[in-house]
Design a protein around this motif. Structure first.
Motif, mmCIF file in Angstrom:
data_model
loop_
_atom_site.group_PDB
_atom_site.id
_atom_site.type_symbol
_atom_site.label_atom_id
_atom_site.label_comp_id
_atom_site.label_asym_id
_atom_site.label_seq_id
_atom_site.Cartn_x
_atom_site.Cartn_y
_atom_site.Cartn_z
ATOM 1 N N LEU A 232 0.855 -1.182 0.000
ATOM 2 C CA LEU A 232 0.000 0.000 0.000
ATOM 3 C C LEU A 232 0.892 1.232 0.000
ATOM 4 O O LEU A 232 1.587 1.506 0.983
ATOM 5 N N ASP A 233 0.880 1.955 -1.107
ATOM 6 C CA ASP A 233 1.842 3.023 -1.365
ATOM 7 C C ASP A 233 1.133 4.382 -1.335
ATOM 8 O O ASP A 233 0.396 4.724 -2.258
ATOM 9 N N ARG A 234 1.321 5.134 -0.240
ATOM 10 C CA ARG A 234 0.771 6.483 -0.105
ATOM 11 C C ARG A 234 -0.737 6.523 -0.401
ATOM 12 O O ARG A 234 -1.238 7.414 -1.096
ATOM 13 N N THR A 235 -1.437 5.577 0.123
ATOM 14 C CA THR A 235 -2.893 5.531 -0.018
ATOM 15 C C THR A 235 -3.497 6.401 1.085
ATOM 16 O O THR A 235 -3.782 5.931 2.176
ATOM 17 N N ASN A 236 -3.733 7.671 0.762
ATOM 18 C CA ASN A 236 -3.980 8.687 1.780
ATOM 19 C C ASN A 236 -5.420 9.189 1.819
ATOM 20 O O ASN A 236 -5.676 10.288 2.318
ATOM 21 N N GLY A 237 -6.355 8.428 1.309
ATOM 22 C CA GLY A 237 -7.726 8.913 1.191
ATOM 23 C C GLY A 237 -8.309 9.458 2.479
ATOM 24 O O GLY A 237 -8.849 10.564 2.529
ATOM 25 N N GLU A 238 -8.221 8.679 3.559
ATOM 26 C CA GLU A 238 -8.701 9.111 4.872
ATOM 27 C C GLU A 238 -7.932 8.344 5.934
ATOM 28 O O GLU A 238 -7.021 7.582 5.617
ATOM 29 N N HIS A 239 -8.298 8.515 7.221
ATOM 30 C CA HIS A 239 -7.424 7.928 8.235
ATOM 31 C C HIS A 239 -7.646 6.432 8.403
ATOM 32 O O HIS A 239 -6.822 5.764 9.026
ATOM 33 N N GLU A 240 -8.700 5.852 7.843
ATOM 34 C CA GLU A 240 -8.823 4.394 7.811
ATOM 35 C C GLU A 240 -8.339 3.908 6.446
ATOM 36 O O GLU A 240 -9.097 3.843 5.489
ATOM 37 N N ILE A 241 -7.061 3.586 6.365
ATOM 38 C CA ILE A 241 -6.518 3.059 5.106
ATOM 39 C C ILE A 241 -7.147 1.694 4.837
ATOM 40 O O ILE A 241 -7.641 1.416 3.744
ATOM 41 N N ILE A 242 -7.118 0.839 5.833
ATOM 42 C CA ILE A 242 -7.891 -0.401 5.801
ATOM 43 C C ILE A 242 -8.926 -0.314 6.912
ATOM 44 O O ILE A 242 -8.598 -0.014 8.059
ATOM 45 N N SER A 243 -10.173 -0.566 6.563
ATOM 46 C CA SER A 243 -11.254 -0.545 7.534
ATOM 47 C C SER A 243 -11.809 -1.958 7.668
ATOM 48 O O SER A 243 -12.517 -2.447 6.777
ATOM 49 N N ASN A 244 -11.435 -2.610 8.763
ATOM 50 C CA ASN A 244 -11.933 -3.956 9.025
ATOM 51 C C ASN A 244 -13.285 -3.839 9.729
ATOM 52 O O ASN A 244 -13.376 -3.312 10.832
ATOM 53 N N LYS A 245 -14.340 -4.341 9.094
ATOM 54 C CA LYS A 245 -15.689 -4.201 9.655
ATOM 55 C C LYS A 245 -16.424 -5.536 9.698
ATOM 56 O O LYS A 245 -17.650 -5.596 9.503
ATOM 57 N N SER A 246 -15.688 -6.596 9.950
ATOM 58 C CA SER A 246 -16.289 -7.924 10.097
ATOM 59 C C SER A 246 -15.303 -8.787 10.871
ATOM 60 O O SER A 246 -14.184 -8.361 11.168
ATOM 61 N N GLY A 247 -15.702 -10.020 11.174
ATOM 62 C CA GLY A 247 -14.895 -10.853 12.043
ATOM 63 C C GLY A 247 -14.046 -11.883 11.320
ATOM 64 O O GLY A 247 -14.287 -12.238 10.161
ATOM 65 N N GLY A 248 -13.012 -12.348 12.039
ATOM 66 C CA GLY A 248 -12.227 -13.486 11.581
ATOM 67 C C GLY A 248 -11.280 -13.211 10.443
ATOM 68 O O GLY A 248 -10.848 -14.148 9.753
ATOM 69 N N ASN A 249 -10.901 -11.958 10.224
ATOM 70 C CA ASN A 249 -10.025 -11.623 9.106
ATOM 71 C C ASN A 249 -8.559 -11.598 9.542
ATOM 72 O O ASN A 249 -8.247 -11.375 10.711
ATOM 73 N N THR A 250 -7.676 -11.829 8.565
ATOM 74 C CA THR A 250 -6.238 -11.870 8.835
ATOM 75 C C THR A 250 -5.513 -10.921 7.902
ATOM 76 O O THR A 250 -5.713 -10.958 6.680
ATOM 77 N N PHE A 251 -4.668 -10.075 8.469
ATOM 78 C CA PHE A 251 -3.825 -9.148 7.714
ATOM 79 C C PHE A 251 -2.379 -9.532 7.989
ATOM 80 O O PHE A 251 -1.862 -9.334 9.090
ATOM 81 N N LEU A 252 -1.735 -10.083 6.979
ATOM 82 C CA LEU A 252 -0.450 -10.746 7.164
ATOM 83 C C LEU A 252 0.541 -10.289 6.101
ATOM 84 O O LEU A 252 0.246 -10.294 4.899
ATOM 85 N N ASN A 253 1.726 -9.850 6.531
ATOM 86 C CA ASN A 253 2.843 -9.610 5.603
ATOM 87 C C ASN A 253 2.549 -8.532 4.560
ATOM 88 O O ASN A 253 2.978 -8.634 3.411
ATOM 89 N N ASN A 254 1.852 -7.475 4.953
ATOM 90 C CA ASN A 254 1.610 -6.349 4.061
ATOM 91 C C ASN A 254 2.568 -5.207 4.386
ATOM 92 O O ASN A 254 3.066 -5.091 5.506
ATOM 93 N N VAL A 255 2.808 -4.340 3.403
ATOM 94 C CA VAL A 255 3.667 -3.176 3.587
ATOM 95 C C VAL A 255 2.830 -1.917 3.379
ATOM 96 O O VAL A 255 2.130 -1.782 2.368
ATOM 97 N N PHE A 256 2.917 -0.987 4.347
ATOM 98 C CA PHE A 256 2.240 0.302 4.273
ATOM 99 C C PHE A 256 3.320 1.368 4.141
ATOM 100 O O PHE A 256 4.032 1.664 5.101
#
Length: 747
Positions: A232-256
């Motif tokens: 994720l490269d300078r994704t500056n739309g708002e302060h929630e770059i990723i908005s997790n709004k459900s359960g059981g999700n995994t965010f692994l090995n990403n670069v911001f």
């Protein structure tokens, strides 16, 4: 971690087999236009392959549906990867089983519906076990800035979105969303991996997330989406770059990379955030991870140079709402924020958001075995409420840093070096103590996105083009602008006179300057000297604007933004400018920013402006009170403003939304003489700031002027006033005392 790695390798192997099957199929059919496409996609069978011929496909709504098999998927692809350009009012919707979409480019257009790529063709007809790969969406943005759409909407189950490039979304709406509207799209087990989410400009309102999984309606439902190895490269739309709004999700090995915002667990329980790298590089508002809800796990993440405050801190644990409805803030329960590395980052916020509603502190949670080293802010911890529900143990802080937390922290020298991978790291001894392992990016920018599409910046810098000398005279500046290109510099003759008989329209970044010496004078016979249109940006230096030739209209201005929506942010830099006699009629302003236009930066420095019947900066046209505003960064420095009847600046951000950072305003080293006292002036202020989130006013003098007026709203705004003198000027007026003032002298 081992299980996930095995799963990842198995997924790659299966998908490689699918590609092999698809591309060796004898059932390929080349289509040359939408009519041939529509005919070819009827009655698709396992192993069928539709190949779109190279070229531009304009104004096409592609519908693709069929039932393939694991061994024989149904494929839609380009004749040559990257050579099929889908433009105009176009989109793609597909449904069925084992569908594969690849190699297409969406550019120079926008969707006529609410989605560019949709994993469904109707509410009931969804895509399952399907894949989108090697596809590009670049600036496929609705020209109406406030009109929302999604670029990618995932429905169904067991789908994969990989090696795609999504860049330059400019209108409102989430770049990519996992939708859970029906039971058939929940417990979906989607995989989102190896994608390049490229630059997204600041939106200036809510609705600018890069990735959202679920919505508040499904906050208690399980998605089970895996998001891994994305950049994720300078994704500056708002302060929630990723908005997790459900359960059981995994965010692994990403670069911001330099993202102005956070990975936010806004809703949903049992989220895992592991081994992600946040590289802020000391850029403004860069953030890390924000925890809300129950049973969230944040571990083994790396953070460097994050400057964001409060909700945008490096590590944030929120307060919750007791018995919260799904759309508010479930309290933090049994959260783990362990074994993370935080280097040179400013804020760790605990119980953030505490107020009358969000009154429940975290319980049963841990903040343990973290390494926190920094020299930029020696008081990084902010406690907004009772932290007794968080267990602190095994954390390391450098010796200069203080913390209000009494136990669980060990002081250690600030020993940070750059390792062989170019990352700032603590000593190996400390790394071994928390068991972090090798500090290395899990994925690089080169490894993600569509293989054929370059990762080049769309933004063109000022003074990066050719330099042209412009002779004095009537409309010579207009001719030079018409023949200019992005990044060009137009040099005016010292002491020359330039008359404009038409609007000077700015359609790309351009600089209009003069060398040191007598300023050239610019006059205009139109209501606006200069109009910044969509895509335009302007730099002005050592010029003189005078209103002597302006028409006798109310509402003139030297600079205006477009009267229609601008979905590309502009910038305005004004340096060493003289502005005189904008007084042929009332409300003659220097800059008038219209609604649905947004500036990344406006700077006025070392300039003189006098005898003006209107205002200098009119930045108050977003009046819907939805958290929308007109400028992100505003600076007034080293200027003299004299006999300005309106406000020198009026900046408005209404409403109670907390999804943005700005406006951010600096006022320093200015002199205000007889400003803000016009008889028709409504606010009665020399400067009026409503809802500004960060305001610093310093080293300035007011003389015989209207007072400074503040209206402080939510979002924990930071307002600091220091070392100012008010001569024959009213006292500072504010709706509450939530600002800091020191060395304010009234004479």
């Amino acid at each position: 971690m081992i299980k996930r790695t095995i799963r990842h390798l198995m997924t790659l192997a299966v998908m490689a087999a699918l590609i092999s099957c698809a591309h060796t199929s004898n059932n390929a059919k080349v289509v040359n236009n939408i009519e041939e496409f529509n005919q070819a996609v009827t009655n698709l069978k396992p192993g069928d392959k539709i190949v779109m011929a190279n070229g531009v496909w304009s104004d096409v709504e592609l519908r693709f549906s069929g039932v393939g098999t694991k061994e024989q998927p149904i494929v839609l692809t380009a004749e040559t990867a990257g050579k099929v350009i889908i433009s105009g009012r176009s989109n793609l919707a597909f449904s069925g089983e084992f569908i594969e979409i690849s190699d297409l480019v969406f550019k120079n257009g926008h969707t006529p519906t609410g989605e560019v790529i949709s994993f469904r063709t109707s509410i009931e007809d969804l895509a399952n076990n399907s894949r989108v790969t090697n596809v590009v969406i670049d600036d496929f943005s609705n020209p109406l800035r406030k009109l929302a759409d999604l670029w990618v909407a995932m429905y169904g189950k067991n789908n994969r979105f990989d090696h795609n490039t999504l860049v330059n979304k400019r209108n409102r709406g989430v770049t990519m969303a996992v939708r859970m509207n029906t039971e058939a799209s929940r417990n979906n087990n989607h995989v989102i991996e190896y994608n390049y989410f490229g630059p997204r400009q600041v939106l200036g309102s809510n609705g600018g997330e890069t990735l959202r999984i679920g919505t508040s309606h499904f906050a208690r439902d399980v998605s089970a989406t895996l998001v891994q190895y994305n950049y994720l490269d300078r994704t500056n739309g708002e302060h929630e770059i990723i908005s997790n709004k459900s359960g059981g999700n995994t965010f692994l090995n990403n670069v911001f990379f330099e993202t102005q915002g956070t990975l936010t667990m806004r809703h949903g329980h049992y989220t895992t955030v592991e081994n992600n790298y946040f590289l802020g590089n000391r850029k403004p508002n860069t953030g890390g991870i924000r925890i809300i809800n129950e049973n969230q796990t944040v571990k083994n993440n790396y953070m460097y140079g994050l400057t964001g405050h409060r909700f945008r801190g490096a590590l944030v644990i929120m307060n919750g709402v007791p018995n919260s409805p799904p759309n508010r803030y479930d309290p933090v329960v049994d959260a783990i924020m362990n074994n993370n590395i935080v280097i040179d980052s400013d804020y760790i916020q605990l119980c953030a958001g505490a107020d009358e509603e969000r009154s429940q502190p975290p319980t049963g949670s841990q903040l343990q075995n973290n390494i926190i080293l920094g020299k930029d802010n020696l008081d990084p911890f902010t406690l907004y409420d009772d932290v007794s529900g968080i267990s602190f143990a095994g954390n390391y802080l450098n010796e200069e840093v203080s913390t209000p937390i009494k136990s669980g922290f060990t002081s250690t020298p600030y020993e940070v070096t750059v390792n062989e991978h170019g990352l700032r790291v603590p000593s190996q001894e400390l790394l071994d103590k928390i068991g972090f392992g090798e500090v290395k990016l899990p994925v690089t920018k080169e490894e993600v996105g569509a293989s054929y599409y370059p990762k080049t910046d769309a933004l063109i810098a000022f003074q990066s083009g050719k330099t042209t000398t412009v002779k004095a005279g009537t409309d010579t500046l207009l001719d030079a602008l018409a023949n200019s290109s992005a990044g060009d510099v137009l040099v005016l003759e010292n002491g020359g006179q330039y008359l404009l008989t038409k609007f000077a329209e700015i359609h790309h970044p351009v600089s209009i300057v003069a060398k040191d010496g007598d300023k050239p004078v610019i006059l205009s016979q139109k209501p606006h000297f200069i109009v910044i249109e969509n895509g335009g940006a302007l730099e002005l230096e050592n010029l003189w604007f005078d209103g002597a030739e302006s028409p006798d209209y109310k509402g003139n201005s030297v600079i205006s933004t477009s009267g229609t929506s601008m979905n590309i942010n502009y910038s305005l830099f004004v340096r060493n400018i003289k502005v005189t006699d904008l007084n042929v009629n009332g409300y003659f302003d220097f800059l008038k920013a219209n609604a649905s236009t947004f500036a990344d930066t406006i700077e006025i420095v070392d300039s003189e402006m006098s005898n003006i019947s209107g205002s200098i900066l009119v930045l108050n046209k977003e009046t819907d009170d939805l958290g929308v505003y007109s400028v992100e960064n505003l600076t007034l420095r080293g200027n003299t403003f004299t006999n300005v009847k309106g406000e020198v600046a009026t900046v408005y951000r209404g409403g109670f939304d907390e999804s943005t950072f700005g406006p951010i305003v600096t006022v320093a080293d200015n002199t205000f003489t007889n400003t803000g006292k016009g008889s028709t002036h409504r606010s009665g202020a020399s400067l009026y700031f409503h809802g500004v989130q960060k305001l610093n006013i310093s080293n300035s003098t007011w003389d015989k002027s209207a007072p400074l007026k503040l209206y402080l709203t939510n979002g924990d705004p930071i307002t600091v006033i220091d070392n100012v003198v008010m001569k024959d000027t009213g006292k500072i007026e504010a709706n509450n005392d939530g600002y800091k003032a020191s060395k304010v002298v009234y004479q």
